[in-house]
Design a protein around this motif. Structure first.
Motif, PDB file in Angstrom:
ATOM      1  N   THR A  10     -39.752  95.485 -26.095  1.00  0.00           N
ATOM      2  CA  THR A  10     -40.385  94.788 -27.207  1.00  0.00           C
ATOM      3  C   THR A  10     -40.265  95.667 -28.446  1.00  0.00           C
ATOM      4  O   THR A  10     -40.546  96.864 -28.386  1.00  0.00           O
ATOM      5  N   GLY A  11     -39.868  95.077 -29.544  1.00  0.00           N
ATOM      6  CA  GLY A  11     -39.679  95.838 -30.772  1.00  0.00           C
ATOM      7  C   GLY A  11     -40.962  96.194 -31.485  1.00  0.00           C
ATOM      8  O   GLY A  11     -40.981  97.048 -32.357  1.00  0.00           O
ATOM      9  N   ARG A  12     -42.062  95.551 -31.135  1.00  0.00           N
ATOM     10  CA  ARG A  12     -43.332  95.819 -31.790  1.00  0.00           C
ATOM     11  C   ARG A  12     -44.286  96.511 -30.835  1.00  0.00           C
ATOM     12  O   ARG A  12     -44.096  96.499 -29.633  1.00  0.00           O
ATOM     13  N   GLU A  13     -45.329  97.094 -31.420  1.00  0.00           N
ATOM     14  CA  GLU A  13     -46.345  97.737 -30.610  1.00  0.00           C
ATOM     15  C   GLU A  13     -47.678  97.045 -30.831  1.00  0.00           C
ATOM     16  O   GLU A  13     -47.873  96.351 -31.825  1.00  0.00           O
ATOM     17  N   LEU A  14     -48.574  97.231 -29.902  1.00  0.00           N
ATOM     18  CA  LEU A  14     -49.930  96.692 -29.990  1.00  0.00           C
ATOM     19  C   LEU A  14     -50.808  97.793 -30.558  1.00  0.00           C
ATOM     20  O   LEU A  14     -50.875  98.885 -29.998  1.00  0.00           O
ATOM     21  N   ALA A  15     -51.451  97.528 -31.699  1.00  0.00           N
ATOM     22  CA  ALA A  15     -52.306  98.530 -32.341  1.00  0.00           C
ATOM     23  C   ALA A  15     -53.661  97.912 -32.646  1.00  0.00           C
ATOM     24  O   ALA A  15     -53.735  96.796 -33.156  1.00  0.00           O
ATOM     25  N   PHE A  16     -54.731  98.640 -32.299  1.00  0.00           N
ATOM     26  CA  PHE A  16     -56.080  98.159 -32.559  1.00  0.00           C
ATOM     27  C   PHE A  16     -57.045  99.328 -32.557  1.00  0.00           C
ATOM     28  O   PHE A  16     -56.726 100.418 -32.082  1.00  0.00           O
ATOM     29  N   SER A  17     -58.229  99.105 -33.104  1.00  0.00           N
ATOM     30  CA  SER A  17     -59.283 100.116 -33.111  1.00  0.00           C
ATOM     31  C   SER A  17     -60.255  99.816 -31.985  1.00  0.00           C
ATOM     32  O   SER A  17     -60.619  98.665 -31.759  1.00  0.00           O
TER      33      SER A  17
END
Length: 74
Positions: A10-17
């Motif tokens: 997957t070219g994107r990453e999962l980012a969250f706080s």
């Protein structure tokens, strides 16, 4: 604390706080990988839950638990 998860192929990453501690996140990921779990759940500060398959984990980046500074830096 900011958490970034890379997912294989997957070219994107999962980012969250998240409000969880770095040690809690580290323990949950290690336990899921060592125990052969099919997925690992994460929760963000807004109450959303992310279920990530362990087979697709490329990396998990755990940010620092440092509080944000308010004001100007001199």
């Amino acid at each position: 604390m900011e958490i970034r998860i890379g997912i294989a192929n997957t070219g994107r990453e999962l980012a969250f706080s998240s409000s969880e501690t770095a040690e809690d996140v580290r323990t949950a990921v290690a336990k899921a990988l060592d125990g052969g779990a099919s997925h690992v759940p994460f929760s963000d500060e807004k109450g959303n839950t992310y279920i990530v398959p362990t087979a697709g984990l490329a990396y998990v980046e755990i940010g620092t638990e440092e509080q944000r500074r308010v004001g100007f830096v001199g």
